[in-house]
Design a protein around this motif. Structure first.
Motif, PDB file in Angstrom:
ATOM      1  N   THR A  91      -0.340   5.064  -1.134  1.00 52.56           N
ATOM      2  CA  THR A  91      -1.799   5.150  -1.269  1.00 52.56           C
ATOM      3  C   THR A  91      -2.423   6.072  -0.234  1.00 52.56           C
ATOM      4  O   THR A  91      -3.565   6.503  -0.389  1.00 52.56           O
ATOM      5  CB  THR A  91      -2.440   3.754  -1.143  1.00 52.56           C
ATOM      6  N   GLY A  92      -1.706   6.342   0.865  1.00 51.64           N
ATOM      7  CA  GLY A  92      -2.246   7.192   1.909  1.00 51.64           C
ATOM      8  C   GLY A  92      -3.287   6.519   2.782  1.00 51.64           C
ATOM      9  O   GLY A  92      -4.019   7.192   3.505  1.00 51.64           O
ATOM     10  N   ARG A  93      -3.377   5.206   2.722  1.00 56.61           N
ATOM     11  CA  ARG A  93      -4.337   4.478   3.549  1.00 56.61           C
ATOM     12  C   ARG A  93      -3.711   3.173   4.016  1.00 56.61           C
ATOM     13  O   ARG A  93      -2.672   2.743   3.512  1.00 56.61           O
ATOM     14  CB  ARG A  93      -5.614   4.172   2.751  1.00 56.61           C
ATOM     15  N   ALA A  94      -4.369   2.541   4.986  1.00 56.45           N
ATOM     16  CA  ALA A  94      -3.879   1.259   5.479  1.00 56.45           C
ATOM     17  C   ALA A  94      -4.063   0.203   4.388  1.00 56.45           C
ATOM     18  O   ALA A  94      -5.139   0.101   3.791  1.00 56.45           O
ATOM     19  CB  ALA A  94      -4.630   0.845   6.743  1.00 56.45           C
ATOM     20  N   PRO A  95      -3.038  -0.568   4.090  1.00 58.37           N
ATOM     21  CA  PRO A  95      -3.167  -1.589   3.048  1.00 58.37           C
ATOM     22  C   PRO A  95      -4.097  -2.718   3.480  1.00 58.37           C
ATOM     23  O   PRO A  95      -4.318  -2.946   4.666  1.00 58.37           O
ATOM     24  CB  PRO A  95      -1.730  -2.090   2.870  1.00 58.37           C
ATOM     25  N   GLY A 112       0.790  -1.226   0.000  1.00 60.24           N
ATOM     26  CA  GLY A 112       0.000   0.000   0.000  1.00 60.24           C
ATOM     27  C   GLY A 112       0.824   1.278   0.000  1.00 60.24           C
ATOM     28  O   GLY A 112       0.303   2.353   0.324  1.00 60.24           O
ATOM     29  N   ASP A 145      -5.017  -4.992  -1.610  1.00 59.60           N
ATOM     30  CA  ASP A 145      -3.729  -4.701  -2.245  1.00 59.60           C
ATOM     31  C   ASP A 145      -2.933  -5.971  -2.515  1.00 59.60           C
ATOM     32  O   ASP A 145      -2.055  -5.986  -3.392  1.00 59.60           O
ATOM     33  CB  ASP A 145      -2.896  -3.779  -1.340  1.00 59.60           C
ATOM     34  N   ARG A 172      -4.922  -4.343   7.081  1.00 59.68           N
ATOM     35  CA  ARG A 172      -6.277  -4.858   7.297  1.00 59.68           C
ATOM     36  C   ARG A 172      -6.402  -6.210   6.576  1.00 59.68           C
ATOM     37  O   ARG A 172      -6.104  -6.312   5.385  1.00 59.68           O
ATOM     38  CB  ARG A 172      -7.317  -3.878   6.751  1.00 59.68           C
TER      39      ARG A 172
END
Length: 514
Positions: free
Chosen positions: A202-206, A199, A252, A228
């Motif tokens: 992406t700026g988010r939790a993978p 991730g 991802d 996650r």
């Protein structure tokens, strides 16, 4: 005094040599032949039974390779010392279930838990067949090298990377370059490296799709690193790609054990593997292939590694020498897809910050061990040993009503599934009370809820005597769920009359010339 009898059934379709091996094993495990007892010379036993001496020689060689016989040039062949119980374990057993051999004198200090008398927990290979001479030579040669002033290279010592690539070509049919190999401190560090780059940007939790049931340590490792996880059920063949497609958002990455699903044992068909690769290509996702024990396939030819089918740079293979040799060395590896430069750069950046944790001397020693052919020979010997122990598992537990046995097409463990959680808990508790350690199948659940009922146990590490007793206790606990009539039928089926030729071992003379 009468000696043990060799039974040979000349009407059987089983070759006489195989019968001889099985009968001598049975005598050793049953106590008729004890450690240190001499066995007849090959010439004397062949003459007594009326078979070719070469058949007896081959049988003795196999039993010596499996650790039942101690055969030395110029000496009488004797029954070998099987791995004994330690005095501590014996004391713990004598003290009773749930106790320790020695308790702390201070009530404020909690006593250490007792070691299981028979440890059948999965994930433990046998080290009894490791070639100790080659092992010591490899470490001696590594220690003789010049002592560097620098840390090991970020991706590992070049010679080890080349030897791992060569090993994969022979063992898995995977054509990879040494440049694709990243040496890691076991599977956990390999997965930790991948978790650190999932991730990225992406700026988010993978998000990661994982098998359910599946490898619990891997799931916990990814979750601790902020990944996650999404459990995906498995069917008899393994990972359910259709369930992956039904997720509202594509993850991802996906982590699978396609060659031998852990723990249920399914083998992902080639068509399903291609479907998974097509899905990954369509969603720009990574596929993490955990190739944890593919060297030990017992039924059917091994399917090629998923990575060998990859043409779009989506598959990372995670491998380890822990199951092949021993977890003691903590050495694993990643095989990066050669065309995925972004992933390679991200792994490289992570290693720039966190140097390769595998000591250089250990890398050189394992490279030497691989180059010498000792690992390849060890795999061949271990495969035969594990196939024999798999046979012991099948003989003890296959076909029991309401307790299907699975996971045995390859690897080092087996699964007994049960009808409900209460039966599973009762079985685990009973075995624990008898000093036999197994793992609840529910521990492998990745989804919320009670998980599948049953047990998972390993059969590679314990000695044959320990394994036979442990299997007998599992069988006894399972049979206690049956009615008395079913138990009588079972007992009758396990003691069929045989048309045999019997030879009294006490009448044949051992001698050192074989």
């Amino acid at each position: 005094m009468d000696g043990p009898i060799i039974d040979v059934d000349r009407s059987s379709a089983v070759p006489l040599g195989a019968q001889l091996v099985d009968e001598l094993r049975r005598r050793v495990l049953g106590g008729s032949l004890r450690p240190g007892d001499p066995v007849p010379s090959t010439r004397a036993l062949a003459s007594a039974i009326g078979i070719s001496r070469s058949v007896v020689v081959a049988a003795y060689d196999q039993l010596a390779g499996e650790g039942y016989l101690d055969s030395r040039q110029g000496a009488v062949t004797r029954v070998a010392e099987l791995q004994p119980r330690t005095e501590r374990a014996a004391d713990a057993a004598a003290a009773g279930p749930g106790t320790t051999a020695a308790r702390s004198a201070s009530p404020s200090v909690e006593a250490a838990p007792a070691e299981p008398r028979i440890n059948l927990l999965p994930g433990r290979p046998s080290t009894s067949r490791v070639d100790t001479r080659s092992w010591r030579t490899a470490w001696r040669r590594a220690a003789a090298l010049e002592i560097p002033a620098d840390s090991p290279p970020p991706f590992g010592v070049p010679r080890l990377r080349a030897e791992i690539a060569d090993h994969l070509r022979h063992a898995r049919g995977l054509d990879c370059s040494p440049d694709d190999i990243v040496v890691t401190a076991g599977t956990s560090e390999a997965l930790g490296l991948l978790a650190s780059v999932l991730g990225r940007g992406t700026g988010r939790a993978p998000a990661l799709a994982i098998e359910d049931p599946g490898y619990p340590s891997a799931r916990r490792l990814f979750e601790r690193r902020g990944v996650r996880t999404h459990p995906i059920g498995v069917d008899r063949d393994g990972f359910d790609v259709e369930a992956l497609r039904r997720l509202p958002l594509a993850p991802d990455a996906v982590m699978v054990t396609p060659s031998h699903q852990y723990p249920l044992g399914g083998r992902l068909p080639v068509a399903t593997r291609l479907e998974l690769l097509a899905w990954a290509g369509a969603h720009d996702a990574l596929v993490i292939e955990d190739d944890y024990d593919s060297e030990f396939r017992h039924l059917g030819p091994p399917l090629p590694a998923l990575a060998s089918l990859d043409r779009s740079g989506r598959v990372v293979l995670v491998g380890s020498l822990s199951k092949v040799l021993t977890p003691w060395i903590r050495l694993g590896y990643l095989v990066l897809p050669p065309t995925n430069s972004g992933l390679r750069d991200a792994i490289g950046a992570s290693r720039d910050d966190e140097a390769c944790p595998v000591p250089g001397i250990a890398q050189h020693a394992i490279a030497e061990l691989l180059a010498s052919g000792a690992v390849r020979r060890h795999i061949a010997v271990s495969r035969r040993e594990y196939a024999h122990r798999r046979g012991l598992v099948l003989a003890a537990l296959d076909g029991l009503p309401g307790a299907p046995l699975s996971g045995l097409d390859g690897g080092l463990h087996a699964v007994v599934e049960l009808s409900d959680a209460a039966a599973s808990a009762a079985l685990v508790n009973r075995l624990d009370g008898e000093g036999v350690a197994v793992a609840p199948l529910s521990d492998y659940s990745a989804a919320s809820g009670p998980g599948r009922p049953g047990i998972v146990f390993g059969y590679a590490a314990p000695s044959d005597t320990q394994l036979v007793e442990g299997l007998a206790r599992i069988r006894g606990a399972l049979l206690d769920r049956l009615d008395p009539a079913a138990r009588r039928v079972d007992a009758s089926a396990r003691n069929p009359a045989a048309n045999t030729t019997k030879v009294d071992l006490s009448t044949t003379r051992p001698d050192p010339v074989g």
